[in-house]
Design a protein around this motif. Structure first.
Motif, short mmCIF file in Angstrom:
data_model
loop_
_atom_site.label_atom_id
_atom_site.label_comp_id
_atom_site.label_asym_id
_atom_site.label_seq_id
_atom_site.Cartn_x
_atom_site.Cartn_y
_atom_site.Cartn_z
N ARG A 143 0.84 -1.21 0.00
CA ARG A 143 0.00 0.00 0.00
C ARG A 143 0.87 1.26 0.00
O ARG A 143 0.59 2.21 -0.73
N THR A 144 1.91 1.24 0.82
CA THR A 144 2.83 2.39 0.85
C THR A 144 3.47 2.60 -0.51
O THR A 144 3.54 3.72 -1.02
N MET A 145 3.92 1.52 -1.11
CA MET A 145 4.56 1.60 -2.42
C MET A 145 3.59 2.13 -3.48
O MET A 145 3.92 3.04 -4.24
N ILE A 146 2.39 1.57 -3.51
CA ILE A 146 1.40 1.99 -4.52
C ILE A 146 0.99 3.43 -4.31
O ILE A 146 0.92 4.22 -5.26
N ASN A 147 0.71 3.82 -3.08
CA ASN A 147 0.32 5.21 -2.81
C ASN A 147 1.43 6.18 -3.20
O ASN A 147 1.17 7.24 -3.76
N THR A 148 2.68 5.81 -2.92
CA THR A 148 3.81 6.68 -3.26
C THR A 148 3.98 6.78 -4.77
O THR A 148 4.18 7.87 -5.31
N LYS B 83 0.41 -5.34 -14.71
CA LYS B 83 -0.13 -6.50 -15.41
C LYS B 83 0.77 -6.97 -16.56
O LYS B 83 0.56 -8.06 -17.07
N VAL B 84 1.73 -6.17 -16.95
CA VAL B 84 2.65 -6.58 -18.02
C VAL B 84 3.52 -7.71 -17.50
O VAL B 84 4.19 -7.58 -16.48
N TYR C 231 -5.37 7.39 -13.36
CA TYR C 231 -4.04 7.16 -12.80
C TYR C 231 -3.93 5.75 -12.19
O TYR C 231 -2.94 5.05 -12.40
N LYS C 232 -4.96 5.34 -11.45
CA LYS C 232 -4.96 4.00 -10.87
C LYS C 232 -4.92 2.94 -11.96
O LYS C 232 -4.16 1.97 -11.87
N GLY C 233 -5.73 3.11 -13.00
CA GLY C 233 -5.78 2.15 -14.09
C GLY C 233 -4.45 2.06 -14.83
O GLY C 233 -4.00 0.96 -15.20
N GLY C 234 -3.80 3.20 -15.05
CA GLY C 234 -2.51 3.21 -15.71
C GLY C 234 -1.44 2.49 -14.90
O GLY C 234 -0.64 1.72 -15.45
N ILE D 215 -2.01 -5.09 -7.74
CA ILE D 215 -3.14 -5.01 -8.67
C ILE D 215 -4.46 -5.06 -7.90
O ILE D 215 -5.38 -4.28 -8.18
N GLU D 216 -4.53 -5.94 -6.92
CA GLU D 216 -5.76 -6.05 -6.11
C GLU D 216 -6.04 -4.73 -5.38
O GLU D 216 -7.18 -4.28 -5.32
N TYR D 217 -5.00 -4.13 -4.83
CA TYR D 217 -5.18 -2.86 -4.11
C TYR D 217 -5.62 -1.75 -5.07
O TYR D 217 -6.50 -0.95 -4.75
N LEU D 218 -5.03 -1.70 -6.26
CA LEU D 218 -5.37 -0.67 -7.24
C LEU D 218 -6.78 -0.84 -7.79
O LEU D 218 -7.48 0.15 -8.05
N GLU D 219 -7.20 -2.08 -8.00
CA GLU D 219 -8.49 -2.32 -8.64
C GLU D 219 -9.61 -2.60 -7.65
O GLU D 219 -10.78 -2.58 -8.03
N GLY D 220 -9.27 -2.84 -6.41
CA GLY D 220 -10.30 -3.08 -5.39
C GLY D 220 -10.94 -1.77 -4.97
O GLY D 220 -10.61 -0.69 -5.46
N GLY D 221 -11.83 -1.84 -4.04
CA GLY D 221 -12.56 -0.65 -3.60
C GLY D 221 -11.91 0.14 -2.48
O GLY D 221 -12.40 1.20 -2.09
N GLU D 222 -10.78 -0.34 -1.98
CA GLU D 222 -10.15 0.31 -0.82
C GLU D 222 -9.45 1.63 -1.18
O GLU D 222 -9.46 2.58 -0.41
N LEU D 223 -8.83 1.68 -2.35
CA LEU D 223 -8.07 2.86 -2.76
C LEU D 223 -9.00 3.84 -3.48
O LEU D 223 -9.18 3.81 -4.68
#
Length: 186
Positions: free
Chosen positions: A5-10, A110-111, A101-104, A142-150
């Motif tokens: 989460r820290t990594m993705i948010n940053t 996913k690559v 931004y989240k989708g990108g 991917i789960e964090y980005l595509e889930g409803g939490e973020l």
């Protein structure tokens, strides 16, 4: 999962902040010839660097520092909270832009690695950066980005709790043109 989460948010903050920072500091104020935002994650700690390289006598280190500080202070109110405070400017972060931004970022995760060596490199970088063998990190990201939490409100709350509250460090390298006559470098 907290490290992910820290990594993705940053990384998300870097991607969101970079075009706004470049537009304001490079395009509008012409403060430097190289303007960038970078993120760094190491051993579960995240860092964000706002870089400005300038050789112009018109923009000494003090002026560049002041511009960066002004940007930093205005970023949350103007950009992150703009739509929620009634602003509808092109530089305000809407729910739709946030979803883009989240989708990108999710698309980059996913690559699939093109070779076993590339996959090994990804795991080695993860091991060196976090000192953990965390093989499900990509799936968790991917789960964090595509889930409803973020959500955008949760992201703004993270920004307030972790980024605004974090200590800041400024490093300036002055060229010879910035020293007063008779002054020498320390």
């Amino acid at each position: 999962l907290g490290c992910v989460r820290t990594m993705i948010n940053t990384l998300l903050l870097q991607k969101i902040m970079q075009p706004v920072f470049f537009s304001q500091i490079r395009t509008q104020q012409s403060m430097g010839y190289y303007v960038d935002v970078r993120s760094h994650i190491s051993q579960g700690l995240a860092g964000l660097a706002l870089l400005v390289e300038s050789q112009s006598k018109e923009h000494p280190c003090a002026a560049v520092s002041a511009a960066i500080e002004s940007f930093w202070k205005s970023f949350k109110g103007t950009y992150l909270l703009g739509p929620r405070l009634g602003s509808s400017g092109k530089d305000s972060l809407s729910e739709e832009k946030f979803a883009e931004y989240k989708g990108g970022l999710a698309a980059t995760y996913k690559v699939q690695p093109k070779s076993l060596a590339a996959e090994f490199s990804n795991h080695a970088q993860n091991l060196l950066g976090t000192r953990q063998l965390y093989f499900t990190g990509v799936d968790d990201a991917i789960e964090y980005l595509e889930g409803g939490e973020l959500t955008l409100p949760n992201f703004v709350r993270w920004f307030e709790d972790h980024v605004e509250a974090a200590p800041k460090l400024s490093v300036q390298v002055r060229g010879p043109q910035e020293f007063e006559e008779g002054e020498t470098a320390p």
